[in-house]
Design an enzyme around this catalytic site. Structure first.
Site, PDB file in Angstrom:
ATOM      1  N   ALA A   1      20.162  -4.782 -30.922  1.00 18.79           N
ATOM      2  CA  ALA A   1      20.192  -6.069 -31.624  1.00 18.79           C
ATOM      3  C   ALA A   1      20.729  -7.104 -30.645  1.00 18.79           C
ATOM      4  O   ALA A   1      21.494  -6.777 -29.730  1.00 18.79           O
ATOM      5  CB  ALA A   1      21.094  -5.963 -32.844  1.00 18.79           C
TER       6      ALA A   1
ATOM      7  N   GLY B   1      19.960  -1.038 -31.854  1.00 16.97           N
ATOM      8  CA  GLY B   1      18.836  -1.305 -32.758  1.00 16.97           C
ATOM      9  C   GLY B   1      17.497  -0.829 -32.212  1.00 16.97           C
ATOM     10  O   GLY B   1      16.580  -0.523 -32.986  1.00 16.97           O
TER      11      GLY B   1
ATOM     12  N   GLU C   1      17.373   2.687 -33.085  1.00 17.78           N
ATOM     13  CA  GLU C   1      17.210   2.784 -34.542  1.00 17.78           C
ATOM     14  C   GLU C   1      15.764   2.473 -34.962  1.00 17.78           C
ATOM     15  O   GLU C   1      15.216   3.119 -35.852  1.00 17.78           O
ATOM     16  CB  GLU C   1      18.200   1.846 -35.236  1.00 17.78           C
ATOM     17  CG  GLU C   1      19.643   2.330 -35.040  1.00 17.78           C
ATOM     18  CD  GLU C   1      20.672   1.327 -35.518  1.00 17.78           C
ATOM     19  OE1 GLU C   1      20.718   0.205 -34.955  1.00 17.78           O
ATOM     20  OE2 GLU C   1      21.427   1.639 -36.453  1.00 17.78           O
TER      21      GLU C   1
ATOM     22  N   GLU D   1      27.134   0.981 -30.047  1.00 14.51           N
ATOM     23  CA  GLU D   1      27.763  -0.073 -30.855  1.00 14.51           C
ATOM     24  C   GLU D   1      29.284  -0.015 -30.892  1.00 14.51           C
ATOM     25  O   GLU D   1      29.948  -1.058 -30.938  1.00 14.51           O
ATOM     26  CB  GLU D   1      27.232  -0.019 -32.301  1.00 14.51           C
ATOM     27  CG  GLU D   1      25.834  -0.587 -32.478  1.00 14.51           C
ATOM     28  CD  GLU D   1      24.731   0.430 -32.274  1.00 14.51           C
ATOM     29  OE1 GLU D   1      24.999   1.516 -31.714  1.00 14.51           O
ATOM     30  OE2 GLU D   1      23.595   0.144 -32.691  1.00 14.51           O
TER      31      GLU D   1
END
Ligand code: COA
Length: 260
Positions: free
Chosen positions: A66, A111, A114, A134
């Site tokens: 992200a 992300g 993911e 993260e």
């Protein structure tokens, strides 16, 4: 397909190739990527010819997570809304009839990892770096990574990856069952398309039912999951492709599926 800015979509027969297109920031993920991806999913669902979707990254990364510059100033409510939006798109991919293949190039971190895990299959190269770093940024994975990684590789490895944030390469990702295949260097897309073509050879309803049986079944207790599977197994026998597939076998010829 529509022209997008954050993604590039190209249809090649039964395959749709989606490239995340923010290469200057290693495809760091912002909400607009997922608004566009969701719009692309609308078009894919409306096109009965598309049966496999390959997601990859433009440039030297699949996605390096992200976008940290976007997330930096979010408050708790904003961060939850960001994660809720993105997880809804990822969940939609899992509920669709099409098979999603992540062709994971370069980096699949946070992300990006993911997003790859929400795909049905993953193919990568030996040097690709996977990880959920993260906790090193003061957060946890928020796009369902703690849940999907655990379901894919088990508690032991998922916990280690989340709490250490360590990165692993494509070979290790294959060893732990995070990816299906390590492609030869330089042949990632070629091998992803080969994988897509293997799927396209099969009866499309059977392929979709197989995906649904696994995705739904894993959320159920064993008896309910078996019931779910036997119902779908029964439904296969109401398709033209079951008759054709079995007749072709008995007649010692290749089947001609009509996807009904
Ligand atoms: N968010 C925002 N920008 C990112 C990003 C992210 N997740 N990942 C990379 N970028 C940007 C970098 O800031 C850099 O921008 P700049 O050219 O304006 O400085 C550009 O992408 C290239 O990245 P850079 O770090 O210079 O490349 P590298 O080859 O040295 O390192 C990584 C590659 C992937 C190891 C490194 O970029 C990285 O650690 N990224 C963050 C990974 C992460 O923690 N993801 C989880 C987020 S929750």
């Amino acid at each position: 397909m529509s022209e997008f800015t954050e993604i590039i979509c190209e249809k090649q027969g039964g395959i749709c190739i989606i490239k995340i297109n923010r290469p200057k920031v290693l495809n760091a993920l912002v909400p607009s990527v997922f608004y566009e991806l969701n719009q692309a999913l609308d078009e894919i669902e409306a096109d009965p010819e598309i049966r496999v979707v390959i997601i990859t990254g433009e440039g030297r990364a699949f996605a390096a997570g992200a976008d940290i510059t976007y997330m930096k100033d979010l408050d708790a409510k904003g961060a939850k809304a960001f994660a809720t939006h993105i997880t809804s798109v990822l969940r939609r991919m899992e509920s669709m009839e099409q098979i999603f293949i992540a062709a994971v190039n370069g980096y699949a971190l946070g992300g990006g990892c993911e997003l790859s895990m929400a795909c049905d299959l993953r193919i990568t190269e030996a040097g690709t770096k996977f990880g959920l770093p993260e906790t090193g940024l003061g957060i946890i994975p928020g796009f369902s990574g703690t849940q999907r990684l655990t379901r894919l590789v088990g508690l032991t490895i998922a916990k280690e990856m989340v709490v250490t944030g360590k990165k692993i390469d494509g070979v290790e990702a294959s060893r732990i069952g995070l990816v299906n295949k390590v492609a030869e260097d330089g042949k990632l897309m070629e091998e992803a398309i080969d994988m897509a073509n293997q799927i396209l050879k099969n009866a499309s309803l059977a392929v979709s039912y197989g995906k649904e049986a696994i995705n739904r079944g894993i959320q159920l207790d064993m008896d309910s999951a078996i019931d779910f599977e036997t119902n779908l197994f029964g439904l296969c026998f109401a398709t033209e492709d079951q008759k054709e597939g079995m007749t072709a076998f008995c007649e010692k010829r290749k089947p001609h599926f009509v996807n009904r």
